[in-house]
Motif scaffolding. Structure first.
Motif, PDB file in Angstrom:
ATOM      1  N   GLU A   1      48.625   4.145   5.650  1.00  0.00           N
ATOM      2  CA  GLU A   1      49.396   4.017   4.410  1.00  0.00           C
ATOM      3  C   GLU A   1      50.437   5.118   4.295  1.00  0.00           C
ATOM      4  OE1 GLU A   1      49.404   1.853   1.791  1.00  0.00           O
ATOM      5  OE2 GLU A   1      48.171   0.568   3.071  1.00  0.00           O
ATOM      6  N   LEU A   2      50.043   6.320   4.710  1.00  0.00           N
ATOM      7  CA  LEU A   2      50.908   7.492   4.543  1.00  0.00           C
ATOM      8  C   LEU A   2      51.820   7.715   5.748  1.00  0.00           C
ATOM      9  CD1 LEU A   2      48.256   9.926   3.024  1.00  0.00           C
ATOM     10  CD2 LEU A   2      50.145   8.830   1.812  1.00  0.00           C
ATOM     11  N   ASP A   3      51.777   6.786   6.709  1.00  0.00           N
ATOM     12  CA  ASP A   3      52.638   6.911   7.882  1.00  0.00           C
ATOM     13  C   ASP A   3      52.312   8.132   8.727  1.00  0.00           C
ATOM     14  OD1 ASP A   3      54.343   5.166   8.918  1.00  0.00           O
ATOM     15  OD2 ASP A   3      56.019   5.603   7.569  1.00  0.00           O
ATOM     16  N   LEU A   4      51.044   8.469   8.759  1.00  0.00           N
ATOM     17  CA  LEU A   4      50.606   9.594   9.580  1.00  0.00           C
ATOM     18  C   LEU A   4      49.876   9.055  10.809  1.00  0.00           C
ATOM     19  CD1 LEU A   4      48.980  11.898   6.883  1.00  0.00           C
ATOM     20  CD2 LEU A   4      50.904  12.509   8.351  1.00  0.00           C
ATOM     21  N   GLN A   5      50.130   9.678  11.955  1.00  0.00           N
ATOM     22  CA  GLN A   5      49.377   9.293  13.135  1.00  0.00           C
ATOM     23  C   GLN A   5      48.010   9.966  13.108  1.00  0.00           C
ATOM     24  OE1 GLN A   5      52.005  10.391  16.354  1.00  0.00           O
ATOM     25  NE2 GLN A   5      53.018   8.405  16.244  1.00  0.00           N
ATOM     26  N   VAL A   6      47.085   9.422  13.879  1.00  0.00           N
ATOM     27  CA  VAL A   6      45.742  10.002  13.943  1.00  0.00           C
ATOM     28  C   VAL A   6      45.357  10.243  15.399  1.00  0.00           C
ATOM     29  CG1 VAL A   6      43.291   9.655  13.437  1.00  0.00           C
ATOM     30  CG2 VAL A   6      45.026   8.851  11.811  1.00  0.00           C
ATOM     31  N   VAL A   7      44.882  11.441  15.645  1.00  0.00           N
ATOM     32  CA  VAL A   7      44.335  11.778  16.957  1.00  0.00           C
ATOM     33  C   VAL A   7      42.848  12.042  16.756  1.00  0.00           C
ATOM     34  CG1 VAL A   7      44.416  13.371  18.925  1.00  0.00           C
ATOM     35  CG2 VAL A   7      46.510  12.897  17.619  1.00  0.00           C
ATOM     36  N   ALA A   8      42.009  11.327  17.468  1.00  0.00           N
ATOM     37  CA  ALA A   8      40.561  11.572  17.372  1.00  0.00           C
ATOM     38  C   ALA A   8      40.166  12.607  18.408  1.00  0.00           C
ATOM     39  CB  ALA A   8      39.795  10.275  17.592  1.00  0.00           C
ATOM     40  N   GLU A   9      39.472  13.640  17.964  1.00  0.00           N
ATOM     41  CA  GLU A   9      39.076  14.734  18.852  1.00  0.00           C
ATOM     42  C   GLU A   9      37.642  14.548  19.354  1.00  0.00           C
ATOM     43  OE1 GLU A   9      40.895  18.843  17.706  1.00  0.00           O
ATOM     44  OE2 GLU A   9      39.439  18.296  16.196  1.00  0.00           O
ATOM     45  N   GLY A  10      37.375  15.153  20.492  1.00  0.00           N
ATOM     46  CA  GLY A  10      35.994  15.248  20.959  1.00  0.00           C
ATOM     47  C   GLY A  10      35.376  13.932  21.394  1.00  0.00           C
ATOM     48  N   ILE A  11      36.192  13.049  21.976  1.00  0.00           N
ATOM     49  CA  ILE A  11      35.646  11.782  22.485  1.00  0.00           C
ATOM     50  C   ILE A  11      34.947  12.064  23.814  1.00  0.00           C
ATOM     51  CG2 ILE A  11      36.197   9.426  23.223  1.00  0.00           C
ATOM     52  CD1 ILE A  11      38.770   9.679  21.507  1.00  0.00           C
ATOM     53  N   GLU A  12      33.652  11.813  23.835  1.00  0.00           N
ATOM     54  CA  GLU A  12      32.878  12.167  25.024  1.00  0.00           C
ATOM     55  C   GLU A  12      32.368  10.959  25.796  1.00  0.00           C
ATOM     56  OE1 GLU A  12      29.854  14.966  23.837  1.00  0.00           O
ATOM     57  OE2 GLU A  12      31.327  16.563  23.505  1.00  0.00           O
ATOM     58  N   ASN A  13      32.341   9.798  25.156  1.00  0.00           N
ATOM     59  CA  ASN A  13      31.828   8.635  25.886  1.00  0.00           C
ATOM     60  C   ASN A  13      32.589   7.355  25.539  1.00  0.00           C
ATOM     61  OD1 ASN A  13      30.523   7.364  23.536  1.00  0.00           O
ATOM     62  ND2 ASN A  13      29.170   9.171  23.632  1.00  0.00           N
ATOM     63  N   ALA A  14      32.338   6.354  26.369  1.00  0.00           N
ATOM     64  CA  ALA A  14      33.079   5.092  26.266  1.00  0.00           C
ATOM     65  C   ALA A  14      32.763   4.346  24.975  1.00  0.00           C
ATOM     66  CB  ALA A  14      32.766   4.216  27.480  1.00  0.00           C
ATOM     67  N   VAL A  15      31.572   4.531  24.448  1.00  0.00           N
ATOM     68  CA  VAL A  15      31.209   3.839  23.203  1.00  0.00           C
ATOM     69  C   VAL A  15      32.074   4.359  22.056  1.00  0.00           C
ATOM     70  CG1 VAL A  15      29.346   3.339  21.571  1.00  0.00           C
ATOM     71  CG2 VAL A  15      28.844   3.509  24.015  1.00  0.00           C
ATOM     72  N   GLN A  16      32.213   5.675  21.987  1.00  0.00           N
ATOM     73  CA  GLN A  16      33.059   6.279  20.950  1.00  0.00           C
ATOM     74  C   GLN A  16      34.498   5.768  21.091  1.00  0.00           C
ATOM     75  OE1 GLN A  16      32.289  10.321  22.058  1.00  0.00           O
ATOM     76  NE2 GLN A  16      30.638  10.593  20.558  1.00  0.00           N
ATOM     77  N   ARG A  17      34.980   5.765  22.329  1.00  0.00           N
ATOM     78  CA  ARG A  17      36.360   5.308  22.562  1.00  0.00           C
ATOM     79  C   ARG A  17      36.542   3.863  22.091  1.00  0.00           C
ATOM     80  NH1 ARG A  17      39.315   4.693  28.462  1.00  0.00           N
ATOM     81  NH2 ARG A  17      41.310   3.931  27.680  1.00  0.00           N
ATOM     82  N   GLN A  18      35.583   3.018  22.426  1.00  0.00           N
ATOM     83  CA  GLN A  18      35.687   1.605  22.063  1.00  0.00           C
ATOM     84  C   GLN A  18      35.677   1.426  20.548  1.00  0.00           C
ATOM     85  OE1 GLN A  18      36.397  -0.882  24.275  1.00  0.00           O
ATOM     86  NE2 GLN A  18      36.860  -1.858  22.302  1.00  0.00           N
ATOM     87  N   LEU A  19      34.759   2.138  19.889  1.00  0.00           N
ATOM     88  CA  LEU A  19      34.698   2.054  18.427  1.00  0.00           C
ATOM     89  C   LEU A  19      36.030   2.466  17.804  1.00  0.00           C
ATOM     90  CD1 LEU A  19      31.159   3.485  17.537  1.00  0.00           C
ATOM     91  CD2 LEU A  19      32.020   1.175  17.061  1.00  0.00           C
ATOM     92  N   LEU A  20      36.612   3.543  18.331  1.00  0.00           N
ATOM     93  CA  LEU A  20      37.888   4.032  17.802  1.00  0.00           C
ATOM     94  C   LEU A  20      39.015   3.036  18.069  1.00  0.00           C
ATOM     95  CD1 LEU A  20      37.384   7.766  18.786  1.00  0.00           C
ATOM     96  CD2 LEU A  20      37.791   6.942  16.449  1.00  0.00           C
TER      97      LEU A  20
END
Ligand code: C2E
Ligand code: CA
Ligand code: CA
Ligand code: CA
Length: 277
Positions: free
Chosen positions: A227-246
């Protein structure tokens, strides 16, 4: 009882004294270490979550103490901050990051560099014009440099910090809000401050697989940032499940051990070559 009390005070001051001495020693060693080139940067890719391609890198400070070996930034950054050395150290980080980025750009890698800026460096430690000079001298456009600040900047001189952020961003540099969700979060910051992206703290990413609540939080952060036109970077991704969920939540960017640990120059170059598209 009185005697015991006296002894306690004695132990207390002894321990404090020892800690103070150790701290002073580290402070002195760090000052020397900066001159003796004991500090270096490690580089961790920030990637496109969909295809894993590196888009930029975060520069993370490392100190190899001549006697004690590697000392964690969590230990020595606070010492640099309280002693004021963070300014010289921070400027060294910015110059080194930019020089390295310019070198990689010349080799054809189109990346950006992200550096951590301590709250102690804002507003007086990093002059906007100095940033401009550093990048210009290296032939870099300001947008090639991202400055990561944490929510703690908002707990200091709000007006001065806001002015600094506005000025730096007006020159074209980018600002990421680091460790989002852990600090003095107030949603009004997201609305009122000139930011380009937020980095969602790794504690949310860590718990999102198991905890529906953390997943809901990330979902909410992503919706709000969109909504606010901000990008998001997710930190600390350690496994494929987290990546897929994101990915399922349409989070575009990420960083973490799944892709790569922070690496010294040579190893980071090898990583780039391995991921050449
Ligand atoms: P940060 O800015 O939040 O940096 C991310 C930290 O998470 C780094 O720790 C990185 O190595 C670690 N990390 C990255 N991916 C993963 C992952 O998948 N799992 C886990 N468990 N950890 C991951 P590091 O390098 O020890 O740095 C710690 C903190 O020290 C940084 O947190 C930052 O606040 C500070 N720091 C590092 N370099 C600098 C610097 O040049 N200037 C300033 N002011 N602070 C710095
Ligand atoms: Ca950071
Ligand atoms: Ca962070
Ligand atoms: Ca941090």
């Amino acid at each position: 009882a009185k005697e015991q009390g006296g002894r306690q005070i004695c132990f207390f001051t002894d321990a404090m004294g020892r800690e103070l001495i150790a701290r002073h020693r580290l402070e002195r060693d760090l000052k020397q270490g900066l001159i003796r080139q004991e500090v270096s940067l490690h580089y961790q890719p920030i990637v496109n979550l969909q295809n894993g391609q590196p888009l930029g890198f975060e520069c993370l400070l490392r100190w190899h103490h001549s006697e004690q070996g590697f000392i964690r930034p969590d230990i020595f950054i606070p010492i640099a901050e309280s002693s004021g050395l963070i300014r010289d150290l921070g400027n060294w980080v910015i110059e080194t990051a930019c020089r390295q980025l310019a070198h990689w750009r010349r080799q054809g890698w189109s990346l950006y560099a992200s550096v951590n800026i301590s709250t102690r460096q804002i507003p007086d430690g990093v002059a906007p014009n100095w940033l401009l000079k550093v990048t210009r001298d290296l032939g870099l456009e300001p947008a090639a440099l991202v400055l990561e600040v944490t929510e703690s900047v908002f707990a200091t001189d709000l007006e001065a910090v806001t002015d600094w952020l506005r000025e730096v961003r007006a020159l074209g540099f980018r600002i990421y809000l680091d460790d989002f969700g852990t600090g003095y979060s107030s949603l009004s910051y997201l609305k009122n401050f000139p930011l380009d992206a937020v980095k969602v703290d790794r504690t949310f990413v860590r718990d999102m697989v198991e905890q529906e609540r953390d997943r809901a939080l990330i979902r909410a952060i992503l919706a709000m940032c969109q909504e606010l036109d901000l990008q998001v970077v997710a930190e600390g991704i350690e496994n494929a499940v987290q990546r897929q969920l994101l990915c399922d939540l349409d989070c575009a960017y990420g960083q973490g051990y799944l892709f790569s640990r922070p690496l010294p120059v040579g190893e980071f170059e090898a990583f780039l070559k391995a991921h050449a598209s």
